[in-house]
Write a protein that holds these residues in place. Sequence first.
Motif, short mmCIF file in Angstrom:
data_model
loop_
_atom_site.label_atom_id
_atom_site.label_comp_id
_atom_site.label_asym_id
_atom_site.label_seq_id
_atom_site.Cartn_x
_atom_site.Cartn_y
_atom_site.Cartn_z
N PHE A 162 0.96 -1.47 0.02
CA PHE A 162 -0.04 -0.11 0.06
C PHE A 162 0.85 1.15 0.21
CE2 PHE A 162 -2.20 -3.53 2.10
CZ PHE A 162 -3.37 -3.48 1.31
N LEU A 163 2.20 1.12 -0.41
CA LEU A 163 2.93 2.26 -0.39
C LEU A 163 2.67 3.51 -1.17
CD1 LEU A 163 5.14 2.56 -2.89
CD2 LEU A 163 6.41 0.61 -1.51
N GLU A 222 3.95 6.68 -3.38
CA GLU A 222 5.28 7.50 -3.89
C GLU A 222 5.49 8.68 -2.87
OE1 GLU A 222 5.62 7.71 -7.90
OE2 GLU A 222 4.95 5.80 -8.11
N LYS A 242 -6.33 -4.60 -2.10
CA LYS A 242 -5.63 -3.73 -2.67
C LYS A 242 -6.29 -2.85 -3.73
CE LYS A 242 -2.48 -1.32 -4.41
NZ LYS A 242 -0.90 -1.06 -3.97
N ASN A 276 -7.55 1.21 -3.57
CA ASN A 276 -7.28 2.31 -4.44
C ASN A 276 -8.59 2.91 -5.24
OD1 ASN A 276 -4.52 2.49 -4.06
ND2 ASN A 276 -4.06 1.53 -6.16
N PHE A 282 -7.71 13.00 1.26
CA PHE A 282 -8.13 12.69 -0.09
C PHE A 282 -9.34 13.39 -0.33
CE2 PHE A 282 -5.48 9.63 -2.27
CZ PHE A 282 -4.32 9.81 -1.75
N LEU A 283 -9.56 14.54 -0.10
CA LEU A 283 -10.73 15.45 -0.40
C LEU A 283 -9.98 16.62 -1.04
CD1 LEU A 283 -13.63 15.08 2.16
CD2 LEU A 283 -13.42 14.12 0.03
N ASN A 284 -9.00 16.74 -1.76
CA ASN A 284 -8.53 18.00 -2.18
C ASN A 284 -8.82 18.02 -3.91
OD1 ASN A 284 -7.23 19.05 0.19
ND2 ASN A 284 -5.53 17.28 -0.33
N PHE A 299 -6.61 12.80 -10.19
CA PHE A 299 -5.44 11.74 -9.89
C PHE A 299 -4.95 11.10 -11.16
CE2 PHE A 299 -9.74 9.56 -9.62
CZ PHE A 299 -9.50 8.50 -10.70
N GLY A 300 -3.74 10.96 -11.07
CA GLY A 300 -2.86 10.43 -12.18
C GLY A 300 -1.74 9.25 -11.39
N CYS A 338 -0.87 4.25 -10.51
CA CYS A 338 -1.63 3.08 -9.81
C CYS A 338 -3.10 3.50 -9.95
CB CYS A 338 -1.19 3.17 -8.22
SG CYS A 338 0.68 2.75 -8.07
N PHE A 382 3.23 13.68 -11.50
CA PHE A 382 2.00 13.45 -10.96
C PHE A 382 1.46 13.81 -9.52
CE2 PHE A 382 0.74 9.64 -8.33
CZ PHE A 382 2.26 9.11 -7.95
N LYS A 383 2.57 13.99 -8.66
CA LYS A 383 2.16 14.39 -7.41
C LYS A 383 3.50 15.02 -7.13
CE LYS A 383 2.45 10.71 -4.23
NZ LYS A 383 1.92 9.76 -3.19
N ARG A 421 -4.30 22.84 -8.42
CA ARG A 421 -4.32 22.06 -7.34
C ARG A 421 -4.99 22.84 -5.98
NH1 ARG A 421 -4.19 16.69 -8.30
NH2 ARG A 421 -2.32 16.27 -9.95
C1 UGA Z 1 -1.63 5.22 -4.58
C2 UGA Z 1 -2.18 4.87 -2.99
O1 UGA Z 1 -2.41 6.19 -2.19
C3 UGA Z 1 -1.33 4.02 -2.05
O2 UGA Z 1 -1.81 3.42 -1.10
C4 UGA Z 1 -0.99 2.69 -3.23
O3 UGA Z 1 -0.22 1.70 -2.37
C5 UGA Z 1 -0.30 3.29 -4.60
O4 UGA Z 1 -1.38 3.99 -5.05
C6 UGA Z 1 -0.25 2.06 -5.20
O5 UGA Z 1 -1.23 1.42 -5.82
O6 UGA Z 1 0.92 1.52 -5.51
P1 UGA Z 1 0.32 6.86 -5.35
O7 UGA Z 1 0.08 6.37 -6.80
O8 UGA Z 1 1.74 7.07 -4.72
O9 UGA Z 1 -0.32 5.94 -4.32
O10 UGA Z 1 -0.41 8.20 -4.92
P2 UGA Z 1 -1.58 9.07 -4.16
O11 UGA Z 1 -0.77 9.71 -3.01
O12 UGA Z 1 -2.67 7.94 -3.77
O13 UGA Z 1 -2.00 10.29 -5.32
C7 UGA Z 1 -2.46 9.67 -6.30
C8 UGA Z 1 -2.98 11.01 -7.19
O14 UGA Z 1 -4.37 11.54 -6.59
C9 UGA Z 1 -2.12 12.05 -7.41
O15 UGA Z 1 -2.14 12.39 -8.67
C10 UGA Z 1 -2.69 13.26 -6.53
O16 UGA Z 1 -2.37 14.55 -6.90
C11 UGA Z 1 -4.00 12.91 -6.47
N1 UGA Z 1 -4.86 13.44 -5.30
C12 UGA Z 1 -4.57 12.81 -4.12
C13 UGA Z 1 -5.84 14.40 -5.58
O17 UGA Z 1 -5.98 14.81 -6.63
N2 UGA Z 1 -6.68 14.69 -4.32
C14 UGA Z 1 -6.20 14.48 -3.06
O18 UGA Z 1 -6.99 14.83 -2.19
C15 UGA Z 1 -5.52 13.34 -2.87
#
Ligand code: UGA
Length: 437
Positions: free
Chosen positions: A144-145, A147, A203, A207, A248-250, A255-256, A259, A320-321, A416
């Motif tokens: 569940f890590l 990045e 998993k 997600n 996760f309410l931003n 999202f990109g 994953c 992507f973040k 953002r």
């Molecule tokens: C995601 C999951 O959060 C991890 O738990 C999971 O292990 C991982 O996928 C995976 O499957 O390996 P990650 O892809 O690193 O992790 O990124 P997130 O932090 O989840 O962010 C994903 C995207 O959502 C980013 O583009 C971020 O900018 C966007 N996001 C996140 C938003 O637009 N709004 C939010 O409130 C949060």
Amino acid sequence: MKISVIGCGYLGAVHAASMAELGHEVTGIDVDPVRIGSLSQGVAPFHEPGFNALLATNAARLSFSTDMAVAQGSRVHFLAVGTPQASNGSVDMAYVNQAVADLLPYLEAGDLVVGKSTVPVGTAERLAALVSPTGATLMWNPEFLREGFAVQDTLAPDRLVYGVSDDEAGTAATALLDEVYATILAKDTPRLIVNFATAELVKVAANSFLATKISFINAMAEIADVTGANVTQLADAIGHDARIGRRFLNAGIGFGGGCLPKDIRGFVARAEELGVGDALSFLKDVDDINMRRRRRVQEILETELGGLAGKRIAVWGLAFKPDSDDIRDSPALDIVESLARAGAHIVASDPEATLPAQKRIDAAGLGESVTLNPDHREAAQGADAIVVATEWDCFSAEDPDTIAALVRNKLVVDGRNCLADDAWKRAGFSYRGMGRS
Ligand code: UGA
């Protein structure tokens, strides 16, 4: 314990170094000689806070190779190869299938194969049947890590999930993986023992839930835009309800990454194969809402600037973040490409991702219309508009008065919702957020 980790991308490389940190003797194996060359020299092949330090501290217990034969003699073999999106949206299992086929000749009775890759439900049962004639056992232990927090999430996870068979082999597998994770378990980390299908589903369900939360708030942003509401205040207010939660309410450009987007599509494809596509039809809406966000920035710019042809747009952010150089399915890079195709000249900036982005821009034939510059102030010089596409701290902390002196036209589109809008307005900017009108 001797451990092998097969697949040294984001997940595998961090997992290998983390297992060494727990005191194990670890060999990381990958088919990519460039990646293995870099890791062998103790250099991370991607940007991840804390990872280079982890490689250095554990160098004595950590080796890397392109030769699967070095897996022989390890008691536990982690499978951490990629499962990218196939052209029809389903999961491409070629790397997992190849890794297992290549590993089989080196497995010995009593070995444990631990799947970590994100796979369609039903995979573990199929692979267990391939592994069992060798006398080894298979279990599924999803990862569940995040990045940017990969080291912390691996060494101090929220929970550990073990997917095991309901027999003696499953009990022995649990005991062996408990030995591997002894240090983590000693910190009272919750450990859930479930069957194969549940472990695989945990998993993709996690997600999918996260993706749904983001698209929910982005749908609210669409409503806010036509009603004059402020989606950030809305998220704050509903987030105080502990059943909803603020994380996760931003709202923003969505999202990109490698994953969330591909996992929801792969999950839908698998549900359709299983004849229960209707159960996940809402995930198609989640995906649609998310992809609409990427077009929203262009709509705003076209309205505010009266067209894009010949306009100079500074885009802050390509990854992507933040805290990542990963541009896989990056909303920021998609926006850069579509603005360039619409006739704008883009000067894009990112603290870490300009190198990988340059390759994609060149491959897309957009080299003439897109200039990359790691310095975001230089990128802003003479701009008709600034777009914030990744919420790096250096962008949100920027002084709007300094930027006001550099641009040609004071328009900022905050993709953002990470800027202090009042300060930018005071500096003379016309500020456009996402659902923050
Ligand atoms: C995601 C999951 O959060 C991890 O738990 C999971 O292990 C991982 O996928 C995976 O499957 O390996 P990650 O892809 O690193 O992790 O990124 P997130 O932090 O989840 O962010 C994903 C995207 O959502 C980013 O583009 C971020 O900018 C966007 N996001 C996140 C938003 O637009 N709004 C939010 O409130 C949060």
